[in-house]
Scaffold this active site. Structure first.
Site, PDB file in Angstrom:
ATOM      1  N   GLU A 265       0.884  -1.169   0.000  1.00  0.00           N
ATOM      2  CA  GLU A 265       0.000   0.000   0.000  1.00  0.00           C
ATOM      3  C   GLU A 265       0.914   1.208   0.000  1.00  0.00           C
ATOM      4  O   GLU A 265       1.682   1.410   0.944  1.00  0.00           O
ATOM      5  CB  GLU A 265      -0.872  -0.047   1.256  1.00  0.00           C
ATOM      6  CG  GLU A 265      -2.239   0.557   1.060  1.00  0.00           C
ATOM      7  CD  GLU A 265      -2.327   1.940   1.633  1.00  0.00           C
ATOM      8  OE1 GLU A 265      -1.997   2.878   0.884  1.00  0.00           O
ATOM      9  OE2 GLU A 265      -2.700   2.080   2.804  1.00  0.00           O
ATOM     10  N   CYS A 299      -1.544   8.968   3.134  1.00  0.00           N
ATOM     11  CA  CYS A 299      -1.394   8.670   1.710  1.00  0.00           C
ATOM     12  C   CYS A 299      -2.684   8.990   0.966  1.00  0.00           C
ATOM     13  O   CYS A 299      -2.683   9.182  -0.238  1.00  0.00           O
ATOM     14  CB  CYS A 299      -0.942   7.237   1.486  1.00  0.00           C
ATOM     15  SG  CYS A 299      -2.044   6.045   2.163  1.00  0.00           S
TER      16      CYS A 299
END
Ligand code: UN1
Length: 508
Positions: A265, A299
């Protein structure tokens, strides 16, 4: 309530937590990642200091491997019960964990609260998923045949966590691997070892054996040693795209190593597209939340605001006013909206970008001089093509697009190759449908902020440069940690086929 379910209006609760944080035995000064700090655990053990010797990681893998068979043989419901006990313990220790999070990761109090809450949610969600999906499933097939699909552990996983969610993602990856029947060596980010150490202690207290979950604190050398160990049967990683690529390369480098999964990720260049029908006040509020909350260190955060030309000036003026109301300061103060960035390196990097774009600033605000505070800054780009990498902090880049160019705008954003989050603000259903059809992102947010994905409701994760999937907190996450095995058995007694007899049947 914000999208993570944290009651930000409840000032009394926040003030209570703040006073607990203020009376915490941890040192307030110094920010994250500095020097040797005492482990906040009750037994007073110090966090082991990073050891560059490869022997230590090798021994960890050996211990985990030895502990694996008994753990994986435990019924799924027992492993799930450990996660549920851990969730209870996290809740019981919420204030303490928040205090560590505020001190070590420099998160604001609402962010620290959301952090603990998300960790709890991951434990409960994966426990429930495991009970539902990791049991043997009988599949339809031809008459006279029985086909059973089982999900089994793979062995020893390495989980490598980021500092920006030092509890939620650290534990999320780890408990998923554990409940799926694996042993885990869990490596926290070097900036946030203490909260990880506490989480692992609580996990052991919850019944996860010490050799089934081993903490591996340290720097990139520790992660590299774990990834290079051919006995490691899978890696779950959250962090930069560059590091994910290095891990993938390492996993494939050894010709004699079995092929093993990598769940990565990574980052994003996340855009929000705003058209002239959007509600300006809501746009501004969502832009501020998505770009500057958590000092932009998510993020999922908004990096590139794309305003339709006609509304650009008015929106930016309102945004400027909203930025002036942000309170920048000590994260332990409940009034603070934006705290410092994680460490000096992050600060220097972001300030370098900011200075390089000095002529393009359209808004910036004052911050305390000491302590790695990066001023929230809005930067005007000539074109949306002028941003092609992630700046992990409170820097918002802005560009405009022309009416009628929605499809082209989406395809420009897609062209950057990242695919994590995207936002749309519009009152036109057709525009929402167009973005939904064309945007190549994992999480699309329409007429709302772009951060704070909720476990179970908004499975989170991207594609392209943003990661491999599957989405954390979603129904397809756990199976990726498992080996899938199908047993097909002929159940007819005719035609000379052997039927299965019990040992009793054959006189044993
Ligand atoms: C990350 O920042 O590493 O939706 C991912 C959110 C968070 C993002 C986590 N769940 O804001």
């Amino acid at each position: 309530r914000n999208s993570e379910g944290v009651d930000l209006q409840d000032k009394d609760t926040l003030a209570g937590v703040a006073s607990a944080i203020a009376s915490s035995p941890l040192p307030l000064a110094g920010g994250a990642g500095g020097g040797q700090v005492p482990n906040p655990s009750a037994n007073g053990k110090a966090v082991p200091s990073p050891n560059p010797s490869r022997k230590r990681e090798g021994e960890m893998v050996a211990r985990a491997q030895a502990a694996y068979p008994a753990w994986t043989a435990r019924p799924v419901h027992e492993r799930a019960a450990c996660l549920e006990r851990l969730a209870d313990l996290l809740e019981q220790h919420r204030t303490e964990l928040m205090a560590v999070c505020v001190h070590e990761a420099r998160k604001t109090i609402p962010d620290a609260l959301a952090e603990v809450r998300e960790a709890v949610d991951f434990c409960r969600y994966y426990a429930e998923q495991a009970r539902g999906y990791l049991v043997p499933i009988e599949l339809p097939g031809p008459t006279g045949e029985r086909n059973v699909l089982r999900h089994e552990g793979r062995g020893v996983w390495a989980t490598i966590a980021p500092w920006n969610f030092p509890l939620a993602i650290f534990l999320g990856q780890t408990v998923a691997a554990l409940v799926a029947g694996n042993a885990v060596i869990a490596k926290p980010a070097p900036q946030t070892p203490r909260i990880a150490a506490r989480a692992v202690e609580l996990a052991h207290q919850a019944g996860i054996p010490e050799d089934v979950l081993i903490l591996a604190p340290g720097g990139p050398d520790v992660g590299a040693a774990l990834v290079a160990d051919p006995r490691v049967a899978g890696v779950a990683f959250t962090g930069s795209t560059a590091t994910a690529r290095k891990i993938a390369r390492e996993l494939l480098a050894n010709e004699n190593r079995p092929l093993v999964p990598l769940i990565a990720e990574t980052g994003g260049v996340n855009a929000m597209i705003v058209d002239s029908t959007a509600l300006a006040e809501q746009v501004v509020q969502d832009v501020v939340t998505s770009s500057f909350r958590s000092a932009g260190q998510r993020c999922s955060a908004l990096r590139l605001l794309l305003l339709q030309e006609e509304i650009a000036e008015s929106t930016l003026e309102m945004l400027s006013g909203a930025m002036d109301t942000l309170i920048i300061g000590d994260p332990a103060d409940p009034a603070t909206d934006v705290g410092p960035v994680i460490d000096r390196q992050a600060y220097d990097n972001l300030m370098g970008r900011r200075e390089a774009m000095r002529n393009s600033w359209i808004k910036t605000i004052d911050v305390p001089a000491e302590g790695n505070f990066v001023p929230p800054t809005t930067i005007r780009l000539r074109s949306m093509d002028d941003l092609d990498r992630e700046w992990f902090g409170p820097l918002l880049h802005v560009a405009t697009w022309r009416a009628g160019d929605l499809e082209r705008t989406i395809s420009h954003v897609n062209g950057k190759g990242f695919g994590l989050t995207m936002g749309l603000h519009s009152r036109i259903a057709r525009s929402a449908e167009t973005v939904e059809a064309l945007a190549r992102v994992g999480n699309l947010y329409v007429n709302r902020s772009m951060i704070g994905a909720i476990v179970g409701s908004q499975p989170f994760g991207g594609e392209g440069f943003s990661g491999t999937g599957p989405k954390a907190g979603g129904p397809h996450y756990l199976p990726r940690f498992c080996a899938e095995r199908v047993t097909s058995t002929d159940t007819t007694s005719s035609g000379g086929n052997a039927t299965l007899l019990s040992l009793d049947d054959i006189g044993f």
